[in-house]
Design an enzyme around this catalytic site. Sequence first.
Site, mmCIF file in Angstrom:
data_model
loop_
_atom_site.group_PDB
_atom_site.id
_atom_site.type_symbol
_atom_site.label_atom_id
_atom_site.label_comp_id
_atom_site.label_asym_id
_atom_site.label_seq_id
_atom_site.Cartn_x
_atom_site.Cartn_y
_atom_site.Cartn_z
ATOM 1 N N GLU A 92 0.115 -4.392 -8.539
ATOM 2 C CA GLU A 92 0.484 -3.548 -9.685
ATOM 3 C C GLU A 92 -0.199 -2.190 -9.596
ATOM 4 O OE1 GLU A 92 2.795 -4.197 -12.089
ATOM 5 O OE2 GLU A 92 3.232 -5.867 -10.730
ATOM 6 N N SER A 177 -2.652 -2.296 12.235
ATOM 7 C CA SER A 177 -1.252 -2.361 11.795
ATOM 8 C C SER A 177 -0.251 -2.811 12.862
ATOM 9 C CB SER A 177 -0.816 -1.002 11.243
ATOM 10 O OG SER A 177 -1.422 -0.761 9.995
ATOM 11 N N HIS A 273 7.542 -8.120 1.924
ATOM 12 C CA HIS A 273 6.655 -8.010 3.087
ATOM 13 C C HIS A 273 5.448 -7.150 2.760
ATOM 14 C CE1 HIS A 273 5.290 -6.313 7.000
ATOM 15 N NE2 HIS A 273 5.451 -7.566 7.374
ATOM 16 N N SER A 274 5.673 -6.044 2.060
ATOM 17 C CA SER A 274 4.600 -5.164 1.612
ATOM 18 C C SER A 274 5.139 -4.334 0.467
ATOM 19 C CB SER A 274 4.129 -4.239 2.755
ATOM 20 O OG SER A 274 5.114 -3.250 3.029
#
Length: 387
Positions: A92, A177, A273-274
């Site tokens: 959030e 990443s 996923h993200s």
Amino acid sequence: MSTINRRALTMTTKLLKNTLDEKASYPGATESYFTTEMKFIQSIAPIPTYRVMDLHGKVIDPTQEPQVSKEFAVKIYKDMITLNIMDFILYEAQRQGRISFYMTNYGEEAYIGSAAALDSQDVIYGQYRESGVLLYRGFTLDNFMNQCYSNENDIGKGRQMPIHYGSKELNFQTISSPVATQLPQASGAAYALKRSGKKNCIMCYFGEGAASEEQYKGDGIASRGIGYGIDTIRVDGNDVWAVYNATKAARQLSVEEHRPVLLESMTYRVSHHSTSDDSFAYRSKKEVEYWKQLDNPIVRFRKWLEDKNWWSEHEENSFRTSIRKEVLNAFSKAEKLLKPSITDLFNDVYDHPPQSIIDQRQKLKTLIERYPENYPLKNFKNEGKDL
């Protein structure tokens, strides 16, 4: 004449039988037998999925139930809840623009069972959804928040995207990443650990993306382990105890027999996923809701604990309330801290900075002095005075 023919037939039959019983001795196919049947194989028997508990938290085979203490089991469960609440708050926060990026663990929390099965000196190479492993090992809520805010107390000095955690103290290599980069790194580290003689192992986590599973269909990732001659097991990834048992056994094989092990944990990512992804572009909301209701690893484990009389509704509500306050408190503190010193841009890579780094540092200092209005130095530790 007929006698000679019968003998010839008998000898031919024996030779054929011996040929069919003969093992192929070629490297890479040592368990294969020769055959006279020409047949193209498209599939083999599916690999079974090991589980301890059913969907309702009931142990199926009592001999597979781990003999653990109440404190041990409750810690795993509390970490699962903590991770879930932290994910909600930070997700959030990203949506509100307070942090730049985030990835949740919704639906995959049972992997904390793997952390519980390892030794604290075992080295972890993660992907980007193993926050629960760090949490189990003692990474604090402040550590998580400081990293996601890239503030002055961030262990990584603000050099990584949010959720790219790392901790030398907790033997958790910093996450990167690019997909699958941790695999060759983990292999090299494991070999070094083997040569050192230490009774520890390397645990490397990766997802189906690292194996291009969506592109190359088959019996999951586990079948590839078998193809390489690696000890392989597939487990119910929403069953904490299945993950725990399998990891514990895999660790023993690695440490005691110096063998690689592939453990495929079958689960379902409920979240996007993200925060950069809208998964409903490639899967339906109905599918996600189905999995939410079908099998939640936290709910399943809670039912097991309640059957043991090790957890109650009162404890559930009390812990959720208290841990949410702790998460929000850590979140609030991290948000108020300054960014790391600007000089950290140039430190740590080299023991003695080369001339190119010295020149870059001087150029930045000159730019800041020339255009101070473009550099909000008050947001950084030391306000750039140590540049």
